[in-house]
Write an enzyme that holds these catalytic residues in place. Structure first.
Site, PDB file in Angstrom:
ATOM      1  N   LYS A 115       2.800   9.227 -44.256  1.00  0.00           N
ATOM      2  CA  LYS A 115       3.766  10.185 -43.698  1.00  0.00           C
ATOM      3  C   LYS A 115       3.340  11.547 -44.212  1.00  0.00           C
ATOM      4  CE  LYS A 115       8.616  11.306 -43.184  1.00  0.00           C
ATOM      5  NZ  LYS A 115       9.890  10.735 -42.753  1.00  0.00           N
TER       6      LYS A 115
ATOM      7  N   ARG B 291      29.782   8.580 -43.596  1.00  0.00           N
ATOM      8  CA  ARG B 291      28.336   8.283 -43.619  1.00  0.00           C
ATOM      9  C   ARG B 291      28.036   7.059 -42.758  1.00  0.00           C
ATOM     10  NH1 ARG B 291      29.221   9.505 -49.142  1.00  0.00           N
ATOM     11  NH2 ARG B 291      29.108   7.315 -49.796  1.00  0.00           N
TER      12      ARG B 291
ATOM     13  N   LYS C 115       9.623   3.544 -47.903  1.00  0.00           N
ATOM     14  CA  LYS C 115       9.121   4.913 -48.025  1.00  0.00           C
ATOM     15  C   LYS C 115       9.315   5.454 -49.434  1.00  0.00           C
ATOM     16  CE  LYS C 115      11.048   8.954 -47.270  1.00  0.00           C
ATOM     17  NZ  LYS C 115      11.774  10.082 -46.671  1.00  0.00           N
TER      18      LYS C 115
ATOM     19  N   GLU D 294       4.408   9.136 -48.628  1.00  0.00           N
ATOM     20  CA  GLU D 294       4.752  10.473 -48.150  1.00  0.00           C
ATOM     21  C   GLU D 294       4.539  11.533 -49.232  1.00  0.00           C
ATOM     22  OE1 GLU D 294       8.900  11.165 -47.280  1.00  0.00           O
ATOM     23  OE2 GLU D 294       8.468  12.955 -46.123  1.00  0.00           O
TER      24      GLU D 294
HETATM   25  P1  13P Z   1      12.452  15.752 -42.200  1.00  0.00           P
HETATM   26  O1  13P Z   1      11.800  15.383 -40.886  1.00  0.00           O
HETATM   27  O2  13P Z   1      13.827  16.305 -42.048  1.00  0.00           O
HETATM   28  O3  13P Z   1      11.529  16.559 -43.056  1.00  0.00           O
HETATM   29  O4  13P Z   1      12.716  14.382 -42.956  1.00  0.00           O
HETATM   30  C1  13P Z   1      11.768  13.412 -42.979  1.00  0.00           C
HETATM   31  C2  13P Z   1      11.828  12.695 -44.260  1.00  0.00           C
HETATM   32  O5  13P Z   1      11.985  11.494 -44.290  1.00  0.00           O
HETATM   33  C3  13P Z   1      11.645  13.480 -45.482  1.00  0.00           C
HETATM   34  O6  13P Z   1      11.455  12.611 -46.552  1.00  0.00           O
END
Ligand code: 13P
Length: 336
Positions: free
Chosen positions: A219, A46, A136, A177
Site C-alpha cells: 500500500k 460507528r 494492514k 503500508e
Molecule cells: P486514506 O486514503 O484516507 O489516506 O486512508 C488510507 C489508509 O488506510 C491510511 O492508512
C-alpha cells in the site's frame, strides 16, 4: 497456509478493475472525522456508519476487500449478521488493521515508529478465526528539516517486515503500508527521494525476514509535493514520478500495489491512478485502497440526516468505487 493460498488471496485483492475500501480508522481517528461533521463518537454511531459503507448496494462490482478496525470486525449489521460474514458472502475479502498506531521514536525528534508486534501472533490467529484474510500495518514517515533519518526508515521497515512474516505464518496476506506524509512544504523531488529510500529499505527488510512477495500487497503513497508546497505538480508529473519510483524499487513478482489517498481531493486521487494505468502496461496491478477519498462525501451527507440520507450517502460510496475502479483500468473519463 501454503504460499499458493496466500498468492490466490493477494491476486483476488487486486483483481482487474477492483480495489479496496479502507474503513479501518481507530476509534480516535474516526472520532476526529465525526467531530468535523458534528457526529458524536459513540459505538452505535460507528457501527451504523460502517454498516452504511459496507452494505452499499452493488459495492462488490468494484470492491475486492475492506479493511476494518478491531471493533468493526466484532460488530454486526442491524439484522445481526457479523460484518465479516456479510462481506465474505457478498464476495468482498475482510481485512483488518493490526498495528497499534504510532509513537514518537525515542532520540529522533519529529519522527514516528509504529507499534504492535508484541502479542501479534495470537491476535492474528484470532483475526483469521473471525474471518479476516488480509491485514494492514501502517508506518508513517514525516518529511521535514533533516528528516526522515535512516534510523527511522529502518526501524519502520523492520517492524513492517516482522509483521508481514507473522501474517503469512497465520494465513493472512500482509498489506505493507509505508506512508510518506503529504504534510509540509517539501517539493515533489524531495518526496521522490524519500519514497525511494523508504521502499528500498522496506523490500530489503522483507527479504531479510523471508517474506514471500507473491503473497504480499504494497500500500503505497504517491510521489507528490507537500500540501503547503507553492509548486504543485500536475497529474501527469505525479503519475510519471510515482511510476518511476516504484519501478526502481518494487520487485515485479509482487502481485499488486494499491494506493492510499493521504488527504488528496477525491478527484485528484482518481485522476492520478487513472494516469498511471494509462502509462502502462506496468509490472504489477495498480489499484486503490482509499479511505478518505472513498468516504468523505458519504460522511458529509449522512451527518446532515442519518436516516433520510442513508441511501444517498451509499450512492456516493458506489460512485467513488465505480470511478476508482475505472481508474484502476485506466478508463476513467473524468467526473460526470
Ligand atoms: P486514506 O486514503 O484516507 O489516506 O486512508 C488510507 C489508509 O488506510 C491510511 O492508512
Amino acid at each position: 497456509m501454503s504460499i499458493e493460498q496466500l498468492a490466490e488471496t493477494a491476486l483476488a485483492m487486486v483483481a482487474p478493475g477492483k480495489g479496496i475500501i479502507a474503513i479501518d480508522e481507530s476509534t480516535t481517528t474516526i472520532g476526529k472525522r465525526f467531530a468535523a461533521v458534528g457526529i458524536e463518537n459513540t459505538e452505535d454511531h460507528r457501527r451504523a456508519y460502517r454498516e452504511l459503507l459496507l452494505t452499499t448496494p452493488k459495492l462488490p462490482q468494484h470492491i475486492s476487500g475492506a479493511i476494518l478496525y478491531d471493533e468493526t470486525l466484532r460488530q454486526s449489521t442491524r439484522a445481526g449478521v457479523p460484518f465479516a460474514r456479510y462481506l465474505a458472502d457478498s464476495g468482498i475479502l475482510p481485512g483488518i488493521k493490526v498495528d497499534k498506531g504510532t509513537v514518537a521514536l525515542a532520540g529522533f525528534p519529529g519522527e514516528l515508529v509504529t507499534e504492535g508486534l508484541d502479542g501479534l501472533r495470537p491476535r492474528l490467529e484470532e483475526y483469521y478465526r473471525l474471518g479476516a484474510r488480509f491485514a494492514k500495518w501502517r508506518a508513517v514517515i514525516n518529511i521535514g528539516d533533516d528528516i526522515p533519518t535512516g534510523t527511522c526508515i529502518e526501524a519502520n521497515s523492520h517492524a513492517l517486515a516482522r509483521y508481514a512474516a507473522l501474517c503469512q505464518e497465520q494465513g493472512l496476506v500482509p498489506m505493507v503500508e509505508p506512508e510518506v506524509l503529504m504534510d509540509g512544504d517539501h517539493d515533489i523531488e524531495t518526496c521522490y527521494e524519500v519514497t525511494e529510500a523508504v521502499l528500498r529499505s522496506l523490500f530489503a527488510a522483507l527479504y531479510e525476514q523471508n517474506v514471500l512477495l507473491e503473497g504480499t500487497i504494497l500500500k503505497a503513497s504517491m510521489v507528490i509535493a507537500g500540501k503547503d508546497c507553492p509548486e504543485q505538480a500536475d497529474v501527469q508529473e505525479v503519475a510519471e514520478s510515482t511510476l518511476m519510483c516504484l519501478k526502481s524499487t518494487v520487485p515485479a513478482i509482487l502481485p499488486g500495489i494499491v494506493f492510499l489517498s493521504g488527504g488528496q481531493e477525491d478527484e485528484d486521487a482518481t485522476a492520478h491512478l487513472d494516469a498511471m494505468n494509462r502509462l502502462g502496461p506496468n509490472p504489477w496491478t495498480l489499484s486503490f485502497s482509499y479511505g478518505r477519498a472513498m468516504q468523505q462525501a458519504a460522511l458529509k451527507l449522512w451527518a446532515k440526516d442519518m436516516d433520510a440520507n442513508f441511501r444517498k450517502a451509499q450512492d456516493t460510496v458506489f460512485a467513488r468505487a465505480r470511478d476508482n475502479s475505472r481508474a484502476a483500468l485506466g478508463q476513467w473519463q473524468g467526473e460526470g
